[in-house]
Each structure stands twice: as structure tokens, then as C-alpha cells.
Design a protein around this motif. Structure first.
Motif, PDB file in Angstrom:
ATOM      1  N   LEU B  26       0.854  -1.186   0.000  1.00 36.39           N
ATOM      2  CA  LEU B  26       0.000   0.000   0.000  1.00 36.39           C
ATOM      3  C   LEU B  26       0.891   1.237   0.000  1.00 36.39           C
ATOM      4  O   LEU B  26       1.694   1.427   0.907  1.00 36.39           O
ATOM      5  CB  LEU B  26      -0.879   0.005   1.255  1.00 36.39           C
ATOM      6  CG  LEU B  26      -1.871   1.151   1.377  1.00 36.39           C
ATOM      7  CD1 LEU B  26      -3.033   0.955   0.421  1.00 36.39           C
ATOM      8  CD2 LEU B  26      -2.396   1.264   2.803  1.00 36.39           C
ATOM      9  N   GLY B  29      -2.611   4.269  -2.024  1.00 36.66           N
ATOM     10  CA  GLY B  29      -3.881   3.561  -1.858  1.00 36.66           C
ATOM     11  C   GLY B  29      -4.983   4.015  -2.798  1.00 36.66           C
ATOM     12  O   GLY B  29      -6.129   3.603  -2.653  1.00 36.66           O
ATOM     13  N   MET B  30      -4.645   4.846  -3.759  1.00 35.84           N
ATOM     14  CA  MET B  30      -5.686   5.425  -4.616  1.00 35.84           C
ATOM     15  C   MET B  30      -6.421   4.366  -5.450  1.00 35.84           C
ATOM     16  O   MET B  30      -7.553   4.575  -5.853  1.00 35.84           O
ATOM     17  CB  MET B  30      -5.093   6.494  -5.545  1.00 35.84           C
ATOM     18  CG  MET B  30      -4.564   7.718  -4.821  1.00 35.84           C
ATOM     19  SD  MET B  30      -5.841   8.631  -3.917  1.00 35.84           S
ATOM     20  CE  MET B  30      -5.568   8.073  -2.265  1.00 35.84           C
ATOM     21  N   ILE B  33      -7.224   0.757  -2.287  1.00 39.22           N
ATOM     22  CA  ILE B  33      -8.320   0.859  -1.316  1.00 39.22           C
ATOM     23  C   ILE B  33      -9.696   0.777  -1.999  1.00 39.22           C
ATOM     24  O   ILE B  33     -10.531  -0.025  -1.587  1.00 39.22           O
ATOM     25  CB  ILE B  33      -8.151   2.109  -0.423  1.00 39.22           C
ATOM     26  CG1 ILE B  33      -6.925   1.871   0.483  1.00 39.22           C
ATOM     27  CG2 ILE B  33      -9.393   2.365   0.419  1.00 39.22           C
ATOM     28  CD1 ILE B  33      -6.514   3.056   1.315  1.00 39.22           C
ATOM     29  N   ARG B 104      -2.036  12.410  -2.110  1.00 45.56           N
ATOM     30  CA  ARG B 104      -1.970  11.078  -1.512  1.00 45.56           C
ATOM     31  C   ARG B 104      -1.341  10.062  -2.474  1.00 45.56           C
ATOM     32  O   ARG B 104      -0.580   9.193  -2.056  1.00 45.56           O
ATOM     33  CB  ARG B 104      -3.410  10.671  -1.184  1.00 45.56           C
ATOM     34  CG  ARG B 104      -3.550   9.546  -0.262  1.00 45.56           C
ATOM     35  CD  ARG B 104      -3.816  10.021   1.171  1.00 45.56           C
ATOM     36  NE  ARG B 104      -3.839   8.845   2.030  1.00 45.56           N
ATOM     37  CZ  ARG B 104      -3.184   8.720   3.160  1.00 45.56           C
ATOM     38  NH1 ARG B 104      -2.484   9.727   3.629  1.00 45.56           N
ATOM     39  NH2 ARG B 104      -3.231   7.610   3.849  1.00 45.56           N
TER      40      ARG B 104
END
Lengths: 153, 261, 791
Positions: B26, B29-30, B33, B104
Motif C-alpha cells: 500500500l 492507496g488510490m 483501497i 496522496r
């Protein structure tokens, strides 16, 4: 299960959570901060935007476990001493919200914009808000509110 | 949502040791997740590699830009060094997803996932990137194998991506109006020896359009693009764009990219 | 006190919504709550041979699993079609049974098969995955146009035809067309849309075994309607044992007017297991099972004289109802559509024929504008085409055919009470700098862009009521609205309305009205809505009706308060009732300085005895207290109208099309709060432009929904729009004392044709909605090729 310690809206919190807990679920269900909303499953709508260590992220696409040790700010945490944040004030003044569902994410995203760009143009605001979908306002008053807030901050 | 065990690895060695056939690394995580949330993927172990310091950061030398795997899009977009060395690369990063995704998402995650409409793979191809893993170096042309498929072996970790600095380059994309992923993205890079034209979004996997590359290597001008026939035969066709449209857009955006170089 | 009506009052509801203190249904939790997850059909059409829950029942955390058989055993009634439409031949519409959980067949992807109730959502979802349903897959009917010639879905519904409805006079139209110099024809598709309120639907039902009462929290535009349907039709509980609360609701746009299967099932299940049952849709479920909007296939013709005078109009439409007839599903393509089909024009003869068909897709119901956007799109693109074919200016042909005398008896149904369409179009042309278009077009051309301009003049019938009319047209309920104005003893006021606010700002605009009527500061007025246990029965919010119908009920209730206040003031001030005047919150005896504030009167009404020196203030026979209720049923619909002008720029290389300038002039009658009204127009425009350029709900030929997430369904975003230029004209409505007409739907009605006319003007050829980049690119290039071949 996993124990995480985070600072949420200025308060230190330690909670036992399941490893797979999504941050938005943690915020809404473990912390009972229901101002952070969930509007889609594909990280597109932006209703769940919060700040982690000062940066806006989509809380539906992060694990609570992986923000262990971070500072989290949600929509409930930006008013100070009972006074709304200038961004909240501007949304109210210029009718930048209707049903209010996308609003928390929109406001949190817009605040991050001004952290990156103090005087954004209309185009820059519209482009920044690409990750926040609103179905009610047609965005016009949101853009106006962000500009208004920029002039006040 | 299906359960899994979460691990935060301190270093590459630990991450590698934790990995198995039933695990996922991970980073931002785009993709990982949402895939787990939607039930498209499930793992026994999810190994977070964001905390591994050696995997993050940007190093620019005379010839290359080396970006750590967990470097976020926003960091690439804002990096003065990248802007100076390969401005098109920081512009590409600035155009990925939305601000929250850029805050992110990571470069390593993007290329490891190899989404057929992701932006970064085209940069890797156009900029003759070398993918550094914990066990070897892989040339970009050999790295992207097919839709969501790469040369990475089970448990192998991308450590960094090293891009060659071109003489000039530009990336142009036509985003899907719904998802904002590329329907067609064209990365043109003029190196000393040759020109690369990498295309994303159009086919099941990013590719180097040899005809366009050759034509532009001979004469780096948008008129060279006109003479190249782009076949639509292997192109994607979906509710957003037909193969025919994508083929045309490859040409249109190749020209735009050349003109913007 | 300055009048608040007409002022840009900041919204009272905003603070809670801006600080994260709003309370939406998903935010409501009960002690001992369970979680529901629905097993949905993965097939568009199938027979259910067997539902096997044995394994799933043993899964961790499972409390109960309920199926269609349980629904049937408990005699839970089906979901209803609220409007009965008759076919041209006089026969009743044909509708299939619609059980909340399917019994023997499923009819669209997402249709409800079973519900798994568990201790946690994860457990419910995991168990739902192992409920084994044995399907016999049948061939799905998907296409609107071909539905009548496809496989028959329901045994008793030949040709999949719900009704074949006619409004108008075929003979008169035939005669009119015979006199025409020219007949303009058009074939259109009104693209199917998904409403996509940002708050996904949700329900949380709590059963109290002590009182035997169910409390249902739900995402509803209309909690009273939800209660009466779930009670009277589904038979879950008597009305007095069912409380429905729609707390803060995150947008509706029509999709939350009526209860769905999930609310019925959660309420029924909560009672069955005697525990609260919570369900929150994820976005994919919303895409699959929220009612969709539009989906028409239309052929229309306009008969004209060479000078541009309209002689007659015909409209042959096939409307897709989806798999079942939803509550407003049958009225949307008929009485909300047909009467407006002739547009804002004088049209000596007209008819609208609608064939409504069933298909194996999600049910189609009202979506912002409901019928009127479809009608307006047809006539306004047809009129624009007529202008092109006659070589007239699009504004000129419109002006020529506008009615100028009001009230105006419109061709098909409505008597339009007020309007000034000429003034509206003139103002729009001025604000849009219509004359300057050619210059802007040249500027665009210099950047390599094609620029086009498009007009739309519309009128619509909204303020949905009056009951006698709508009931005559097939509505199963009346559509009046209620209000209760309750003075509290200390002089502040709670106003209960039967309408519901889910973004429209009633907490503010209704308070403005009450403040003006009663002379009470707006801070001291609370608007209460959304709880069937609090206010009187009402019909909710849709069809731009809340203000004209519900707002007027508030005015009427205030009138009663003032009338009583006068009687009490007269007694207290020792004057005759006829001499007491009321203004600015004070009861004043004419030609004297004797007066009482309305607060003093309220206080007195609650203290109806003699106490020390204070004498009883109530006249003989007057009841104590100060609270009045009014039920208002207007004499007519209201008729907003306006003219919008859109300019687009097209990139001929890619087909990418952007709205670069948009001007809207609307006549909404009296405007209570311009800030709120502008917001309503902006939102409507965004949805209208969304329909024209971006949004499309697409099923493949097997009935799978291809556009079932925001990855594939284009939701317009901030960077898709320019700033809109708004302006207003005002001819007050005569059907209500406020003079208001309704503003919620105008943008969604007017924008699609304005945008599409602009696109067609830019590329010089016809194109269907949504005008996506690829479609525009293809249409432009094919047209260019045709033109060069012709030359």
C-alpha cells in the motif's frame, strides 16, 4: 485489531480499530463526527474531504491505520471559539450551499486551495474543485465564496 | 468490506519479508483501497510502505531525474528541480486526478498498477525511464506488459523511477469527462538521439507509437504528425470514446504536444 | 419594519450545515441497531427459481434474511403508481405488480430480491454474497424505441405498453397541417439521466414494542406521502403507528419524492425483528435503483406559414417507464409533458401522443423539471429548425408567435394567468449582447474555435396543485399544502409546513414570509418540516410547488392569527374589532395611540384568566392559545417563463464543446429571496447543461447499466461551467396572494435546448444529447464532408 492515536480537531484520541477500517468510517462511526459525508464509492465526489497533517485528502480512500500519529481536521474542527472559519462565513454570505451534503468536503478542499494559492483566479478555483461534486449550486456561488474567503483570509 | 491485516513496514527488507501471494503493498492507496472496498480485490495482508523513508524523494542529476516510489504527485508537481529539468513531468503530475488524489497518490503506485489510462506510464516510456526495484533495474519499455500488468514479480518493490532528461518534451491529454482519467494522453519527448511518442488511454496498455516517434525523429514538426496514419484496430472502444475517435485524438494530441514543446 | 420579502437574507439553515452539524439519515443511529444489505438482481430480466438462504443464515452476525416469500406471507403490498392514465381508446393503463422484494421475477439489474439483516454492515454484505439465487435468465427489453416490438415482459401487458395517451385534437391538427406552407420535422432522443442527489438514499427504521410504533428516518422530499403509502398501500403499520422523519436531506431533484422498496422493507423488518434496521445506499446502488429521469424518443412536426406563423404541432413520443410504473412515472410523460409541448407560443392546433412502455431498466420517474424539459427541448429545437429553414432570425420567429394578451388560454390545457414573453426575450437579448454575437464568433474563429448561439423561450406549469384538476387528470391524491403557525406563549413562533426543504432554503424564505406577515423578527421564527408527528399532513416538495402552495398556506394561517389577534386586541384595548388595524407586528386602534404588540397578544392568549390586576384578555367564547392551521389549494397552476441564450465554443479538432456564455432571464413572479432564487437557477442550469453536454445513462443490450459510477457517468464539475448571467422580469402570479410562480425547475427546463441550439448553430448540423466531444467531432466532420461533396 490495532490501536491508533491521532489528534482530531486538536484533541488527542486513542482508539482500538479493526485493521481494515476506512478513515471516513473511523471519523463518522468511531468518533461520531458525522459532518464528514460519504457520497460515492470511487473517490470521485469529495464529500469526505478532511485534512490530514494540514493537507486535504479523501477520507473514503485512506485507512484509519495508516494515519496513525497524524493530525486530522474535520469540518467540525475549523470554527474557532464559536466563530465560523472565514470560508464557512463566505459560503453562508454568498449562498455557496444548498442541501449541504457536499459542503463539508467542499469547504475543506477550498481551505486547502487557499493554503496553496492565496489569491486564486476563478479558473484556478474551478480547477481545484475538480474533486468535489455538487449537484445543487451549479458551483457559481461556491466559486464566489472561495474568492470572498480569499479576500478575508 | 473484507478484512485484512495491516502492517506498516519500516524498511524495504521488512516489507519484502511480509509479502506473500496473498498480500498487497500500500502506497497512496488510490487504487488499492477502492478495489478492496468494491470487492474487486481482497488480501490477507496489506503492507504499507509509505513509512519507508528511502522510498521517497526527488534527485536531479545532469542527465536524469530520479523519483522515489512513494513520492506523491503533489511533490513532483511542485518540485522546482523537476520543473527545471523536465517541466512536462511536473505538469503531468499537476494534472493527475484532483488535488486530494495528488496529495496522496504516489508515482510508484501509479506505475505498479499500470492502469491503461493512467498518466505516469506514458512519461516512463517517453522519458526512457528505468524502474529501480529492490532486486533489479527494468527499462520502461519492458516494464509495462499489458492491462494492469507489469514486469514486477510477486513481492518485488519499486524503489524509484529514473527519467532521462530530454531536450524538450510535452504531455497533452484529453480527459474522460466522467473519471478525468486520460481517454487519450500523448507524451512527446525529444531526446538527443531520437524522439519518443508515448500514448496512454488509447489501448489496453501504454505504448510507444513507433510511427509517430520515427516521423518526429526525422523532422520534429507538427506537420510530420499529419503524414502518419494511426490505425484504430487495437484501440479501446467504450461508452466514452470509439476506437476511431481515439485514433484521431492520438494525432490531434501528438500535434498539440509537439507544438507545445 | 422593513419588508424581508425580496431581500437577500442569508440562510438560517447554513450554520449547522457548514459546521458539520447537519443531521442526515445516515447520521442517525439507534441503540441495538442492525444493518440491512439488499440482495439485488444481477440480471435485467429473469425468473427466480429458488432463493436459498440456508448458508447465508449461518454466516457470522446474521440476524435475519427476508425474501419475497416473506413479503407475500405478511401480505405487504406492492409499490404503487400514483397517477392513473387512460389511453386514447378509453382503456385504463396497465401496470405490473411491484412487490418490495421480488417474488417470482426480477425485472431490472438492481431489482430487490432479498434483504440480509446483520449486526454490522460488513457482515450483512458478506452474507448477502452467499445468498444463493437460482435464476432462469430471460431476454431483456432495453431499448425505448423497440420496446413495443420486443419480447413481452409481463403476461398481461401486450406490447409492453402501459398506455397510449392522447392530448389534443388530431382532426384539427390535420386541417392545420393541410394549410401549412411548410412542415418542419424533427426526431429526437431525450437522454436518460440519473438524478444523483449527492446524499445517497438511506433509511433507518426503529420499532417500539411498547407503543407498537415504527419511526422511520428516511431521505425523503415528502415524509407524509411516504407514511400514507407505506401505511395504506404497503400495509406495514397504520398511519397513527408510523412516524416518518425526513431530517436534513441531501438533495432530491425528484428522486426522493416517494418511498422505495428499501423504506418499506426496513420498516416492516424492524417490526418483525423488533430491532432498528439501518440501510444506506452506496453510490452504485443509487445508480442501479434510484428512479431515473427522461428517456423519451420523439417525432415532432410543426406546421408553419412562410412568414413564420405557427399553425399546428404534433408530437409522437415513446416514453420509457422502466420496469415498473413508479409513483409519478405515469404523469411525468403525460400531464407534466403534453400540455407544455406547444411551448410558449400561440398554436392554433396541437396534439401530443405518448406511448409509455415498460423495459427491463430501473423505473423512470420525475427528475427536475419532469416532463417539461422534454416538452421544451422538443418544441424549442423544432422552432430553431423552423427559423433556419425559413431563413428567419431565431428571436424573430419566437417573438412573432408569443401570446401577448393575458390570461392566455394555451392550446392544450392551461389558462396562463400572467406573463410578458416579449419583455423577457428582449431583456435576454440585451443582457446577452445578442447583436454582438458575430464579433465574438470572429474572435473565437481566430483561436480556431467554432462559436454558436442558441435560444430557448419556455413556459412551464408548476406549483403542482390544484387538487380538483390533478385528481381529474388521474392523480390519486390531492395536492394542496398545509401550514400551522404556532405562537409560543413568550411570543416566538414555530411554523410547520407540509412541504420539505432539502436544499431549497425554506427555513429562511418561509420565515421571511411569516416575519413580514406577523411583524415578528425572523430570528424568532422557526420553520419546522419533515416530521409527520410534528406538523399537519402535507404533500411535500417537488414541481416547484413549495412556495406557491405551501408558502401561501403560511400566509393564510398568518391571516387567521391576525384575525384572532384583532379580536383579542379589541377586547384588551376596549375598541371595536373593526377599528383594530394590524401592521408591523402591532395591533393599533385607528385614530388613537392605543396598541398592543403581537407578542403581548400571544402572551395574553395563553393566559386567559384574571390574575391579580391582569384582567382576562379573551373575548367571550374565544378559545385560548394562538395557533392556526391552513390548508391551501390554489385555483390554478403557476406559470414561470423566460428566455435563455447560450453561446458555446467547439474545438473542431476534438469536438470538445464548452458553454462560454449563458444568459437567463426568468419570470418567477414575486421573488422572496433573490439570493436563494439565483442559487436555484444556477443549479437548474448546471443540470440542464449537464443533460445537453455530459450526462447519459447507458444500458447495454443485455440491460446491464454501463454508467453505474462517477467513473462512467459524467457529473458536471466546477470547471465545466462559466459564470451564468441572470436577470429577471416580473409579472406576479394571480393564483396566489404572494404572486410567486416557482423557480426550482426553470434552469433544467430551459438549458438543454438553449445549449443544443447553440451547438447546432456552431457546427451547422443536427446532433443528439448529450453532445459529447466525440459526437460533435463526428457530426461536424461528416457535415463538412457532405458540404464539400455537394460543392
Amino acid at each position: 485489531m490495532k490501536k491508533i492515536s491521532v489528534e482530531v480537531n486538536g484533541k488527542k484520541v486513542t482508539k482500538e480499530i479493526q485493521d481494515h477500517t476506512i478513515l471516513s468510517v473511523f471519523i463518522r462511526e468511531n468518533l461520531n463526527l458525522t459532518g464528514t459525508h460519504v457520497g460515492c464509492d470511487t473517490s470521485q465526489c469529495g464529500a469526505c474531504v478532511v485534512h490530514v497533517d494540514g493537507k486535504s485528502i479523501k477520507s473514503c480512500t485512506a485507512l484509519a491505520a495508516d494515519v496513525d500519529g497524524s493530525k486530522i481536521t474535520t469540518i467540525e474542527g475549523i470554527a474557532k471559539n464559536g466563530n465560523m472559519h472565514p470560508m464557512q462565513e463566505a459560503f453562508k454570505k454568498l449562498h455557496g450551499l444548498q442541501c449541504g451534503f457536499c459542503t463539508p468536503g467542499m469547504v475543506m478542499s477550498a481551505i486547502d486551495l487557499l493554503q496553496n494559492n492565496k489569491k486564486p483566479s476563478d479558473t484556478e478555483i474551478r480547477e481545484w474543485l475538480e474533486g468535489n461534486i455538487c449537484r445543487c449550486t451549479g458551483y457559481q456561488n461556491i466559486v464566489a465564496a472561495v474568492k470572498e474567503a480569499a479576500s478575508k483570509m | 468490506m473484507k478484512t485484512f491485516n495491516y502492517h506498516s513496514a519500516k524498511d524495504v527488507k521488512e516489507a519484502s519479508k511480509l509479502s506473500s501471494s496473498n498480500s498487497a503493498y500500500l502506497a497512496g492507496g488510490m487504487t488499492t483501497i477502492p478495489s478492496i472496498k468494491l470487492g474487486l480485490a481482497s488480501y490477507r495482508d496489506v503492507i504499507d510502505i509509505k513509512g519507508i523513508k528511502s522510498l521517497s524523494g526527488i534527485k536531479v542529476s545532469g542527465k536524469s531525474v530520479k523519483i522515489g516510489a512513494t513520492t506523491k504527485h503533489v511533490e513532483v508537481a511542485k518540485s522546482k528541480d523537476v520543473k527545471k529539468a523536465i517541466p512536462s513531468l511536473s505538469a503531468l503530475a499537476e494534472g493527475i486526478g484532483d488535488p486530494q488524489v495528488r496529495n496522496r497518490g504516489t508515482i510508484g503506485g501509479s506505475i505498479a498498477n499500470n492502469d491503461p489510462s493512467a498518466d505516469y506510464p506514458s512519461a516512463c516510456i517517453a522519458l526512457n525511464a528505468v524502474i529501480h526495484t529492490n532486486s533489479r533495474k527494468i527499462e520502461a519499455e519492458k516494464f509495462f506488459k499489458g492491462m494492469f500488468e507489469t514486469a514486477l514479480k510477486s513481492g518485488e518493490i519499486i524503489e524509484a523511477i529514473e527519467f532521462s532528461i530530454p531536450q524538450k518534451s510535452n504531455y497533452q491529454k484529453y480527459p474522460n469527462p466522467a473519471s478525468r482519467y486520460a481517454i487519450v494522453g500523448v507524451y512527446v519527448a525529444k531526446h538527443k538521439s531520437a524522439v519518443n511518442v508515448a500514448v496512454t488511454g488509447a489501448k489496453s496498455c501504454v505504448y510507444n507509437d513507433k510511427d509517430l516517434s520515427k516521423a518526429l525523429s526525422n523532422n520534429f514538426s507538427s506537420s510530420s504528425v499529419d503524414a502518419v496514419r494511426i490505425s484504430s484496430s487495437e484501440m479501446n472502444s467504450d461508452v466514452h470514446a470509439s476506437a476511431e475517435y481515439r485514433a484521431n485524438m492520438v494525432k490531434v494530441f501528438a500535434k498539440k504536444a509537439v507544438e507545445a514543446c | 419594519m422593513a419588508s424581508l420579502v425580496g431581500s437577500r437574507v442569508e440562510r438560517k439553515e447554513d450554520k449547522k450545515l457548514l459546521t458539520g452539524r447537519g443531521k442526515y439519515t445516515a447520521d442517525v443511529n439507534f441503540v441495538n441497531q442492525t444493518f440491512a444489505y439488499f440482495v439485488r438482481s444481477p440480471h435485467a430480466r429473469a425468473q427466480i427459481k429458488k432463493v436459498d438462504i440456508t448458508k447465508a443464515m449461518k454466516a457470522p452476525g446474521v440476524v435475519s434474511i427476508l425474501t419475497g416469500a416473506d413479503i407475500a406471507n405478511d401480505k405487504i403490498g406492492g409499490l404503487i403508481a400514483g397517477w392513473r392514465i387512460k389511453s386514447e381508446d378509453g382503456s385504463d393503463m396497465k401496470v405490473p405488480a411491484h412487490p418490495p422484494l421480488a417474488n417470482d421475477t426480477v425485472n431490472y439489474v438492481g431489482d430487490h430480491v432479498a434483504v440480509v439483516i446483520a449486526e454490522s454492515l460488513d457482515e450483512a454484505r458478506n452474507a448477502a454474497e452467499i445468498v444463493k439465487v437460482d435464476y432462469k435468465i430471460l431476454k431483456a427489453v432495453v431499448d425505448t424505441k423497440d420496446a413495443m416490438s420486443s419480447d413481452q415482459i409481463y403476461k398481461d401487458i401486450p406490447k409492453n405498453l402501459c398506455f397510449d395517451w392522447l392530448l389534443g385534437d388530431r382532426t384539427k391538427v390535420k386541417e392545420a397541417f393541410e394549410k401549412a406552407d411548410k412542415v418542419i420535422k424533427i426526431d429526437l432522443i431525450n437522454n436518460r439521466l440519473v438524478p444523483n442527489a449527492m446524499e445517497p438514499r438511506a433509511a433507518n427504521a426503529d420499532y417500539n414494542p411498547s407503543t407498537e410504533e415504527i419511526t422511520l428516518y428516511t431521505t425523503s422530499q415528502n415524509p407524509h406521502l411516504a407514511r400514507i403509502i407505506i401505511s395504506a398501500f404497503n400495509g406495514v403499520a397504520p398511519e397513527n403507528k408510523l412516524r416518518v422523519i425526513a431530517p436534513d436531506v441531501g438533495g432530491g431533484f425528484g428522486s426522493k419524492i416517494y418511498p422505495y422498496a428499501e423504506e418499506v422493507v426496513c420498516s416492516w423488518a424492524a417490526k418483525k425483528i423488533e430491532r432498528p434496521v439501518k440501510w444506506v445506499a452506496d453510490r452504485t446502488e443509487s445508480f442501479l435503483s434510484d428512479c431515473h429521469g427522461r428517456d423519451h424518443v420523439t417525432h415532432a412536426e410543426l406546421a408553419v406559414k412562410n412568414d413564420g406563423t405557427f399553425l399546428g404541432f404534433k408530437n409522437e413520443t415513446i416514453a420509457n417507464l422502466g420496469a415498473y410504473a413508479s409513483v409519478f412515472g405515469t404523469v411525468t410523460p403525460t400531464y407534466l409533458f403534453g400540455p407544455c409541448a406547444t411551448g410558449v407560443y400561440k398554436m392554433p392546433a396541437a396534439y401530443t401522443n405518448v406511448k409509455a412502455v415498460f423495459t427491463n431498466t430501473a423505473p423512470v420517474d420525475a427528475y427536475r423539471g419532469a416532463g417539461r424539459p422534454e416538452a421544451t427541448y422538443t418544441i424549442e429545437t423544432l422552432v430553431e429548425k423552423a427559423a433556419r429553414e425559413l431563413g428567419m432570425d431565431p428571436a424573430e420567429i419566437r417573438m412573432k408567435n408569443f401570446p401577448t394578451q393575458f390570461p392566455y388560454q394555451q392550446t392544450l390545457v392551461h389558462s396562463v394567468d400572467s406573463g410578458d414573453y416579449v419583455a423577457g426575450l428582449n431583456k435576454a437579448m440585451e443582457l446577452a449582447d445578442y447583436k454582438g454575437f458575430e464579433k465574438r464568433k470572429r474572435e473565437s474563429a481566430s483561436k480556431g474555435k467554432l462559436r454558436g448561439i442558441g435560444l430557448c423561450s419556455y413556459f412551464e406549469a408548476c406549483g403542482i396543485a390544484p387538487s380538483p384538476v390533478v385528481m381529474m387528470l388521474g392523480c390519486g391524491i390531492g395536492l394542496w399544502e398545509s401550514a400551522e403557525v404556532r405562537f409560543n406563549p413568550t411570543g416566538n413562533v414555530t411554523v410547520f409546513t407540509g412541504s420539505h426543504s432539502h436544499g431549497q432554503g425554506h427555513d429562511t424564505t418561509f420565515a421571511q414570509i411569516a416575519a413580514d406577515q406577523l411583524g415578528v423578527p425572523i430570528e424568532n421564527i422557526e420553520i419546522s418540516h419533515g416530521d409527520t408527528d410534528k406538523g399537519p399532513f402535507g404533500y411535500g416538495t417537488y414541481g416547484s410547488r413549495s412556495l406557491t402552495v405551501g408558502g401561501t398556506a403560511i400566509v393564510k394561517a398568518c391571516d387567521k392569527i391576525i384575525a384572532k389577534g384583532k379580536r383579542v386586541a379589541a377586547k384588551m384595548l376596549e375598541a371595536s374589532v373593526d377599528d383594530v388595524e394590524f401592521s408591523n407586528g402591532e395591533f393599533v386602534v385607528a385614530k388613537s395611540n392605543k396598541k398592543k404588540t403581537i407578542g403581548e397578544i400571544a402572551f395574553a392568549c395563553y393566559l386567559p384568566g384574571t390574575y391579580g390586576e391582569v384582567k382576562s384578555p379573551l373575548p367571550e367564547g374565544e378559545e385560548p392559545g394562538l395557533k392556526e392551521t391552513s390548508f391551501f389549494d390554489p385555483a390554478n397552476f403557476s406559470f414561470p417563463a423566460g428566455s435563455h441564450i447560450c453561446e458555446v465554443e467547439v474545438d473542431p479538432d476534438t469536438g470538445e464543446t464548452k458553454v462560454v456564455k449563458y444568459t437567463a432571464i426568468d419570470d418567477f413572479g414575486t421573488i422572496i429571496n433573490p439570493l436563494v432564487v439565483e442559487g436555484q437557477v444556477h443549479g437548474g442550469l448546471a443540470q440542464g447543461i449537464g443533460q445537453a453536454l455530459y450526462e447519459n445513462c447507458h444500458y447495454d443490450e443485455t440491460g446491464q447499466l454501463v454508467t453505474a459510477s462517477y467513473m462512467d457517468y459524467t457529473m458536471p464539475r466546477a470547471d465545466n461551467f462559466p459564470d451564468f448571467n441572470l436577470g429577471f422580469t416580473c409579472t406576479p402570479a394571480t393564483s396566489n396572494p404572494l404572486g410567486t410562480k416557482g423557480c426550482g425547475e426553470a434552469g433544467a427546463i430551459a438549458a438543454p435546448p438553449a445549449v443544443m441550439n447553440a451547438v447546432m448553430n456552431a457546427i451547422g448540423t443536427e446532433i443528439s444529447m448529450p453532445a459529447t466531444a466525440e459526437k460533435v467531432w463526428k457530426a461536424y466532420n461528416q457535415n463538412k464532408k457532405r458540404n464539400s461533396e455537394a460543392a
